[in-house]
Design an enzyme around this catalytic site. Structure first.
Site, mmCIF file in Angstrom:
data_model
loop_
_atom_site.group_PDB
_atom_site.id
_atom_site.type_symbol
_atom_site.label_atom_id
_atom_site.label_comp_id
_atom_site.label_asym_id
_atom_site.label_seq_id
_atom_site.Cartn_x
_atom_site.Cartn_y
_atom_site.Cartn_z
ATOM 1 N N THR A 114 -5.309 13.318 5.871
ATOM 2 C CA THR A 114 -3.926 13.416 6.350
ATOM 3 C C THR A 114 -3.805 14.609 7.299
ATOM 4 O OG1 THR A 114 -3.280 12.523 4.220
ATOM 5 C CG2 THR A 114 -1.502 13.324 5.615
ATOM 6 N N LYS A 171 5.580 2.369 -2.690
ATOM 7 C CA LYS A 171 5.464 3.767 -3.130
ATOM 8 C C LYS A 171 5.766 3.816 -4.612
ATOM 9 C CE LYS A 171 4.954 7.800 -1.011
ATOM 10 N NZ LYS A 171 4.265 7.885 0.277
ATOM 11 N N LYS A 218 0.855 -1.198 0.000
ATOM 12 C CA LYS A 218 0.000 0.000 0.000
ATOM 13 C C LYS A 218 0.881 1.234 0.000
ATOM 14 C CE LYS A 218 -4.042 2.113 0.568
ATOM 15 N NZ LYS A 218 -3.700 2.902 -0.652
#
Ligand code: GLU
Length: 418
Positions: free
Chosen positions: A187, A103, A67
């Site tokens: 976030t 990533k 992820k």
């Protein structure tokens, strides 16, 4: 300068030492499991074809499918993406999410790309890596300069290739395509919860607490807005082209309205402007050294290094970017008794909301905004509490504490599988 990958490897090595980690496990965790690279052809506006370097680094999947976000930035490098993928492994583990870490990135300046070029690049990325992506394999999401719209293009291309719907293959999608309302601000929201937990431990009252925030993208803007609304004094803001300071504080909302109109934060500073009539223009470097209570680096990596760590005056540093404090600088900040909330905790609201999105897509059943908000708050506060208690009990910095918890969980999963 110490690269992000050097910092990431140092952080892992020190956790491994304390955990007395088996040598084979350490070797597995030190390198990514898969390094995927390709050159993506894009037909440019002028009709010529240009190739863009693209990467997907899959670090570890012992705890679940890989992820992590995909960034579009001119300074993306394979080394940087390797560090970011490793950090995702720790972040997911610390939060107790059933994911590993990955990533991706494309070396491109999205500010200089047309919508058409960005669309072809996004779809081309999926063409290149589709066999390695999927709801149970690797679930990408937005990162620096990638948006819900980019996730829509990627999902569309993925579904075209696999010939069925697969909304949980990507997170951070627009709500209409199975995204969840909270993801866009998640976030910043997570950082806000963590900031509140930290300030109450440090006995700082919002009204008399000053904050400087580097970066005014999705993350920087949202945390600025939330802190301002909660009564904190946001005295400095910046974007890639400059910073503004005003000791009486800014309204992040007004600053954003102005930035959208004028293009840069620096252009929003003019005598009598809506943003500031008492402030001054400063540089991004000066912002980091301001005499404030809280410093929030929310832009790119490696901003606080051996070069400037000594000059940082904040008592609390909240890493909303990934890797903004180098390993060497972290040591200096610890010596100065500053509390540093590490990225794997501070900015984990994004991937936690991504997890909620993935769960809801898999179920086909959606929660209300309030339910998601409460779950996010609860999860982050619990992890903050556990990390804080572990740091106090074992006399560790918040980063050391978070790393020991996160790395240990992954190492155990690796061992159990071998
Ligand atoms: N790019 C974000 C991060 O660095 C979110 C990743 C995700 O949602 O998968 O944490």
């Amino acid at each position: 300068m110490e690269s992000e990958l050097t910092s990431a490897k140092k952080q892992l090595a020190s956790a491994a030492k304390v955990l007395d980690m088996d040598g084979k496990v350490l070797k597995t965790l030190s390198e990514p499991k898969n390094v995927l690279k390709d050159d993506i052809p894009v037909r440019m506006g002028a009709g010529d074809k240009k190739y863009f370097n693209a990467y997907r680094i899959q670090h570890n999947d012992a705890l679940g499918p890989f992820k992590g976000g995909i960034r579009f930035h001119p300074e993306v490098s394979i080394e940087e993406v390797k560090a970011l993928a490793m950090w995702m492994t720790w972040k997911c583990s610390l939060l107790g999410l059933p994911f590993g870490g990955a990533k991706g990135g494309i070396i491109v300046d999205p500010k200089k790309s047309s919508l058409h070029e960005l669309r072809d690049m996004s779809k081309g990325y999926v063409d290149s890596f589709s066999e390695f992506i999927g709801p149970d394999k690797d679930i990408p999401a937005p990162d620096v300069y990638t948006t819900p719209k980019i996730m829509s293009w990627m999902l569309d291309q993925y579904e075209l290739l696999v010939k069925h719907h697969a909304p949980s293959a990507f997170t951070g999608k627009p709500v209409e395509l199975g995204g969840i309302q909270i993801r866009e601000e998640a976030t910043g929201l997570g950082g806000f919860f963590v900031c509140n937990d930290a300030t109450s431990r440090l006995k700082l009252k919002p009204k008399s607490t000053t904050v400087a925030i580097q970066g005014f993208g999705n993350v920087g803007f949202n945390i600025a807005r939330l802190l301002h609304d909660a009564g904190y004094k946001v005295v400095a803001l910046s974007d890639s082209r400059g910073a503004i300071y005003n000791k009486s504080g800014f309204s992040p909302e007004k600053t954003m309205t102005c930035k959208l109109e004028k293009g840069t934060i620096a252009d929003c500073y003019s005598v009598g402007s809506v943003v500031s009539d008492k402030g001054k223009l400063i540089t991004n470097e000066e912002l980091l050294e301001l005499d404030v209570d809280i410093l929030i680096p929310a832009a790119l990596g490696n901003q606080i290094t051996l070069k400037n760590a000594d000059n940082v005056k904040a008592k609390l540093v909240v890493e909303m970017a990934n890797g903004p404090v180098s390993a060497g600088a972290d040591r200096i900040l610890n010596e100065k008794k500053a509390m540093v909330i590490p990225d794997i905790l501070a900015n984990s609201g994004g991937v936690t909301a991504s997890y909620f999105e993935w769960v809801q897509n898999n179920y086909g059943y959606y929660w209300s905004y309030t339910e998601t908000y409460e779950k996010l708050k609860q999860m982050l506060s619990n992890v903050f509490e556990t990390t804080f208690k572990n740091s106090n009990k074992n006399k560790l910095s918040m980063r050391e504490s978070a790393y020991l918890l996160a790395v240990d969980r992954v190492a155990k999963a690796v061992e159990l599988r071998s």
